[in-house]
Scaffold this active site. Structure first.
Site, PDB file in Angstrom:
ATOM      1  CG  ASP A 115      44.022  79.276  17.508  1.00 51.34           C
ATOM      2  OD1 ASP A 115      44.886  78.424  17.754  1.00 51.34           O
ATOM      3  OD2 ASP A 115      42.827  79.146  17.832  1.00 51.34           O
TER       4      ASP A 115
ATOM      5  CG  LEU B 250      28.686  74.698   9.303  1.00 55.24           C
ATOM      6  CD1 LEU B 250      29.176  76.048   8.805  1.00 55.24           C
ATOM      7  CD2 LEU B 250      28.560  73.719   8.142  1.00 55.24           C
TER       8      LEU B 250
END
Length: 478
Positions: free
Chosen positions: A308, A140
């Protein structure tokens, strides 16, 4: 009888020992070339008195440097892709850098499936076919440390995501970080009065954690539990961990059906929605509000947060719900820093220079003033570093410009553990710029900061500003 020599094994061992040295050489040759290019240019541009010509010269120099930085990050990959994510933002770097580096954020090369399968079967102790009914060979996505594949476990009806670490990536990334630390030490002694070395030390520690996927699974569950317990409806979706499917180099989790936030405009256009219209603006407002609310709660209420939020980790699901992915980088702030940062949030939200100065001392940020209006510049620096909305007149961080707050207020010591907050705010700022919404996270987080300080006995009830006096800053925007 002498044992037979395995030349492939010898070749592999030789390559393993030589590769870090070769990589270091590549970095230093390129970094020195980019750095000296700017230093020589600074001398050359000083002879040009016409401001318009100076600007044109700077633009050409930035374009030249952008090509070199792009080539370095693209060729070396790994940790340098993370550097591209941090630097390639409109407020942090010159426009030519941003235009070039933004394309690198999700360009990590995929590891061939045979190598991924080997890592997975070593961790599982079984073949992929025994565990999974279906496993998509094409990933993906691929990031600097790992790549993810869509799959389905045997006997299950729902799809899952399998995250698998690139083999050999840890040694290479640690080599990259140590080279960057040496470069940071040189820069802070010659060009920028800012404790860059402490920043890189925190990066080393945080990225070191990312290679342990058991730790990541525990962090994901902890944040999921916190957000779902503290809200009637969690502001962001957090994937559920498949608990018996976790190892140091692999992790299986719930699959979210959604689109990357970077593709939001294209998806809206496909559906006949004008990306610059009112409907799109409301959707973007809801996305940003949900995301920053989650971060305000994580940082200021819990102290344990996902560190993040770059675009590759944000998925937009049905109904403009936000899926927050990848919990490799998380941070657990000490209580003193959590409360110190809450105090700084109030200082920024209220434009209070005295409180900002006090917060600096409380947080352990040691500054060296080089100007007369020290308090005003301290507040400006706080806004520049720790708010999503830049101070008036500031378009981006300019560490080399004489008028920059970072030049006027030197930062001799910066607590390593605060870097994750700094980086998180800057990534959120990049998202807000990308969505076309100029807002202050400090304003949104003010009531959360007040609550945190109140619970710690550091704020009396009478000092908390009533919410009736404040309209939602998002409502003021639209």
């Amino acid at each position: 009888m002498l044992p037979s020599l395995d030349f492939n094994d010898i070749k592999e061992k030789f390559s393993t020992h030589v590769r870090p040295w070769h990589r270091s050489l590549q970095f230093w040759v390129r970094a020195v070339d980019i750095y000296t290019g700017y230093k020589v240019f600074q001398v050359r541009v000083s002879f040009e008195k016409d401001m318009h010509k100076q600007e044109a010269m700077w633009e050409r120099q930035h374009e030249l440097a952008a090509e070199k930085i792009y080539a370095m990050c693209s060729d070396l990959g790994g940790f340098f892709l993370k550097i591209a994510q941090i630097v390639g933002k409109p407020d942090l770097a010159p426009a030519p850098w941003v235009r070039r580096l933004v394309t690198l954020c999700d360009r990590a090369p995929a590891t061939p499936f045979d190598e991924i399968r080997l890592v997975l079967e070593q961790e599982l102790g079984r073949s992929v076919g025994e565990v999974f009914e279906r496993f998509d060979v094409d990933p993906l996505g691929s990031a600097s440390i790992a790549q993810v594949h869509r799959a389905r476990l045997r006997g299950d009806k729902s799809d899952v995501v399998v995250k698998v670490q690139h083999p050999g990536i840890q040694d290479l990334m640690m080599t990259d970080i140590r080279n960057l630390q040496a470069f940071a030490l040189y820069m802070q002694k010659t060009d920028i009065t800012f404790d860059l070395y402490s920043v890189t030390k925190e990066m080393e520690k945080q990225i070191g954690y990312e290679f342990d996927f058991v730790r990541e699974a525990n962090a994901m569950e902890k944040i999921r539990h916190f957000l779902y317990e503290n809200n009637k409806k969690a502001p962001v979706l957090v994937p559920r961990v498949i608990r018996d499917m976790v190892g140091r180099r692999f992790l299986v989790m719930e699959y979210f059906d959604g689109i990357p936030i970077l593709n939001l405009g294209d998806e809206m256009a496909k559906r006949g929605i004008n990306p610059g219209g009112k409907i799109a603006a409301v959707a973007k407002q809801k996305i940003l509000q949900s995301l920053t609310l989650a971060y305000g709660q994580m940082i200021l209420k819990s102290g344990f947060f996902h560190a993040d939020p770059h675009p590759g980790n944000i998925l937009i699901c049905k109904g403009s719900e936000v899926g927050l992915l990848d919990y490799g980088q998380v941070k657990d702030l000490p209580e003193s820093l959590r409360l110190g940062y809450a105090n700084l949030v109030l200082a920024i939200a209220d434009s209070d220079p005295i409180r900002a100065s006090e917060s600096y001392r409380e947080l352990g940020i040691d500054t060296l003033s080089k100007c007369k209006n020290e308090l005003e510049e301290l507040l400006k620096l706080a806004q520049t570093m720790f708010d999503t909305k830049l101070p008036p007149g500031v378009m981006m961080l300019q560490p080399f410009a004489e008028e920059s707050s970072i030049k006027k207020i030197g930062v001799r010591a910066f607590p390593e553990e605060l870097f994750s907050v700094l980086r998180t705010v800057h990534l959120l700022r990049g998202l807000s710029v990308g969505l076309g919404i100029n807002y202050s996270c400090a304003e949104q987080w003010r009531p959360i900061a007040e609550e945190a300080l109140y619970r710690a006995g550091r704020l009396k009830g009478k000092h908390i500003k009533p919410s009736t006096r404040r309209r939602s800053f998002f409502r003021r925007l639209f």
